[in-house]
Design a protein around this motif. Structure first.
Motif, PDB file in Angstrom:
ATOM      1  N   PHE A  44      90.534  27.918  -2.191  1.00 38.55           N
ATOM      2  CA  PHE A  44      90.048  28.635  -3.564  1.00 38.55           C
ATOM      3  C   PHE A  44      89.987  27.772  -4.778  1.00 38.55           C
ATOM      4  O   PHE A  44      91.413  26.960  -4.925  1.00 38.55           O
ATOM      5  CB  PHE A  44      90.754  30.033  -3.795  1.00 38.55           C
ATOM      6  CG  PHE A  44      90.476  31.042  -2.640  1.00 38.55           C
ATOM      7  CD1 PHE A  44      89.465  31.543  -2.455  1.00 38.55           C
ATOM      8  CD2 PHE A  44      91.485  31.016  -1.663  1.00 38.55           C
ATOM      9  CE1 PHE A  44      89.171  32.529  -1.362  1.00 38.55           C
ATOM     10  CE2 PHE A  44      91.445  31.773  -0.622  1.00 38.55           C
ATOM     11  CZ  PHE A  44      90.340  32.649  -0.315  1.00 38.55           C
ATOM     12  N   GLU A  45      89.204  27.888  -5.733  1.00 37.79           N
ATOM     13  CA  GLU A  45      89.084  27.253  -6.992  1.00 37.79           C
ATOM     14  C   GLU A  45      88.951  28.402  -7.918  1.00 37.79           C
ATOM     15  O   GLU A  45      87.616  29.024  -7.751  1.00 37.79           O
ATOM     16  CB  GLU A  45      88.325  26.092  -7.172  1.00 37.79           C
ATOM     17  CG  GLU A  45      89.018  24.806  -6.489  1.00 37.79           C
ATOM     18  CD  GLU A  45      87.967  23.702  -6.776  1.00 37.79           C
ATOM     19  OE1 GLU A  45      87.165  23.688  -7.752  1.00 37.79           O
ATOM     20  OE2 GLU A  45      87.987  22.667  -5.822  1.00 37.79           O
ATOM     21  N   VAL A  46      89.282  28.305  -9.054  1.00 37.49           N
ATOM     22  CA  VAL A  46      89.153  29.456 -10.206  1.00 37.49           C
ATOM     23  C   VAL A  46      88.635  28.688 -11.418  1.00 37.49           C
ATOM     24  O   VAL A  46      89.412  27.897 -11.932  1.00 37.49           O
ATOM     25  CB  VAL A  46      90.263  30.330 -10.373  1.00 37.49           C
ATOM     26  CG1 VAL A  46      89.825  31.249 -11.710  1.00 37.49           C
ATOM     27  CG2 VAL A  46      90.442  31.106  -9.063  1.00 37.49           C
ATOM     28  N   ALA A  47      87.652  28.936 -11.882  1.00 35.19           N
ATOM     29  CA  ALA A  47      87.136  28.218 -13.150  1.00 35.19           C
ATOM     30  C   ALA A  47      86.922  29.445 -14.157  1.00 35.19           C
ATOM     31  O   ALA A  47      86.348  30.453 -14.043  1.00 35.19           O
ATOM     32  CB  ALA A  47      85.865  27.640 -13.209  1.00 35.19           C
ATOM     33  N   GLY A  48      87.846  29.329 -15.164  1.00 37.90           N
ATOM     34  CA  GLY A  48      87.743  30.664 -16.308  1.00 37.90           C
ATOM     35  C   GLY A  48      89.050  31.278 -16.200  1.00 37.90           C
ATOM     36  O   GLY A  48      90.131  30.845 -15.697  1.00 37.90           O
ATOM     37  N   PRO A  49      89.248  32.258 -16.954  1.00 43.32           N
ATOM     38  CA  PRO A  49      90.518  32.960 -17.367  1.00 43.32           C
ATOM     39  C   PRO A  49      90.985  34.005 -16.577  1.00 43.32           C
ATOM     40  O   PRO A  49      91.257  35.068 -16.406  1.00 43.32           O
ATOM     41  CB  PRO A  49      90.191  33.869 -18.580  1.00 43.32           C
ATOM     42  CG  PRO A  49      88.846  34.207 -18.304  1.00 43.32           C
ATOM     43  CD  PRO A  49      88.337  32.868 -17.697  1.00 43.32           C
ATOM     44  N   GLY A  50      91.584  33.230 -15.390  1.00 41.14           N
ATOM     45  CA  GLY A  50      92.085  33.970 -14.151  1.00 41.14           C
ATOM     46  C   GLY A  50      92.970  33.280 -13.128  1.00 41.14           C
ATOM     47  O   GLY A  50      92.664  31.996 -13.113  1.00 41.14           O
ATOM     48  N   ALA A  51      93.634  33.626 -12.187  1.00 39.55           N
ATOM     49  CA  ALA A  51      94.433  33.127 -11.136  1.00 39.55           C
ATOM     50  C   ALA A  51      94.122  33.902  -9.876  1.00 39.55           C
ATOM     51  O   ALA A  51      93.955  35.174  -9.712  1.00 39.55           O
ATOM     52  CB  ALA A  51      95.749  32.965 -11.636  1.00 39.55           C
ATOM     53  N   ILE A  52      94.230  33.270  -8.684  1.00 33.90           N
ATOM     54  CA  ILE A  52      94.297  33.708  -7.353  1.00 33.90           C
ATOM     55  C   ILE A  52      95.965  34.276  -7.084  1.00 33.90           C
ATOM     56  O   ILE A  52      96.797  33.502  -7.391  1.00 33.90           O
ATOM     57  CB  ILE A  52      94.001  32.637  -6.178  1.00 33.90           C
ATOM     58  CG1 ILE A  52      92.684  31.749  -6.643  1.00 33.90           C
ATOM     59  CG2 ILE A  52      94.327  32.924  -4.867  1.00 33.90           C
ATOM     60  CD1 ILE A  52      91.602  32.734  -6.196  1.00 33.90           C
ATOM     61  N   VAL A  53      95.762  35.356  -6.647  1.00 34.84           N
ATOM     62  CA  VAL A  53      97.309  35.838  -6.116  1.00 34.84           C
ATOM     63  C   VAL A  53      97.098  36.372  -4.680  1.00 34.84           C
ATOM     64  O   VAL A  53      96.297  36.991  -4.029  1.00 34.84           O
ATOM     65  CB  VAL A  53      97.498  37.291  -6.664  1.00 34.84           C
ATOM     66  CG1 VAL A  53      98.737  37.799  -6.390  1.00 34.84           C
ATOM     67  CG2 VAL A  53      97.493  37.077  -8.365  1.00 34.84           C
ATOM     68  N   GLY A  54      97.774  35.094  -3.733  1.00 34.52           N
ATOM     69  CA  GLY A  54      97.644  35.050  -2.318  1.00 34.52           C
ATOM     70  C   GLY A  54      97.732  33.658  -1.864  1.00 34.52           C
ATOM     71  O   GLY A  54      98.070  32.901  -2.677  1.00 34.52           O
ATOM     72  N   ASP A  55      97.561  33.538  -0.485  1.00 35.46           N
ATOM     73  CA  ASP A  55      97.774  32.456  -0.050  1.00 35.46           C
ATOM     74  C   ASP A  55      96.384  31.457  -0.298  1.00 35.46           C
ATOM     75  O   ASP A  55      95.161  31.954  -0.337  1.00 35.46           O
ATOM     76  CB  ASP A  55      97.760  32.442   1.654  1.00 35.46           C
ATOM     77  CG  ASP A  55      98.998  33.003   2.133  1.00 35.46           C
ATOM     78  OD1 ASP A  55      99.980  33.287   1.420  1.00 35.46           O
ATOM     79  OD2 ASP A  55      98.761  33.551   3.300  1.00 35.46           O
ATOM     80  N   ASN A  56      96.639  30.089  -0.749  1.00 33.34           N
ATOM     81  CA  ASN A  56      95.741  29.274  -1.006  1.00 33.34           C
ATOM     82  C   ASN A  56      96.150  27.912  -0.625  1.00 33.34           C
ATOM     83  O   ASN A  56      97.237  27.310  -1.254  1.00 33.34           O
ATOM     84  CB  ASN A  56      95.386  29.374  -2.540  1.00 33.34           C
ATOM     85  CG  ASN A  56      94.170  28.363  -2.971  1.00 33.34           C
ATOM     86  OD1 ASN A  56      93.494  28.126  -2.245  1.00 33.34           O
ATOM     87  ND2 ASN A  56      94.130  28.061  -4.103  1.00 33.34           N
TER      88      ASN A  56
END
Length: 103
Positions: A44-56
């Motif tokens: 996963f990649e996040v662009a913007g004001p947030g984050a992944i919660v979980g396995d990555n």
């Protein structure tokens, strides 16, 4: 003809630092039926004001071809967040989530 499926439960979140939504992903056949023994890795990649919660990255082999992570907003944020999930064999998909300013 397997495919990679990605969807968010919500299209809009509050930028208060605690709002979150579930992001579901799975491998399906050409008709959309789950492929329970399909494997691979999803990064996963996040662009913007947030984050992944979980396995990555997430190992689909360990979960029967289906999985989920949570997407959480940052405090005092607004705009849009684009989350891209890339399957090791089936390509990538993206979802866009609008972040509303917290009042």
């Amino acid at each position: 003809k397997d495919q990679f499926f990605l969807a968010a439960d919500d299209e809009e979140l509050l930028g208060d630092g605690s709002d979150a939504t579930r992001l579901v992903f799975k491998t399906v056949d050409r008709f959309g039926a789950l492929r329970p023994f399909a494997g691979g890795e999803v990064a996963f990649e996040v662009a913007g004001p947030g984050a992944i919660v979980g396995d990555n990255p997430f190992q689909l082999t360990d979960s029967g071809g289906v999985g989920a992570v949570w997407i959480k907003t940052f405090p005092k944020s607004s705009g849009r967040m684009v989350v891209t999930a890339a399957h090791s064999l089936l390509g990538s998909k993206s979802v866009t989530i609008k972040i509303q300013p917290a009042t």
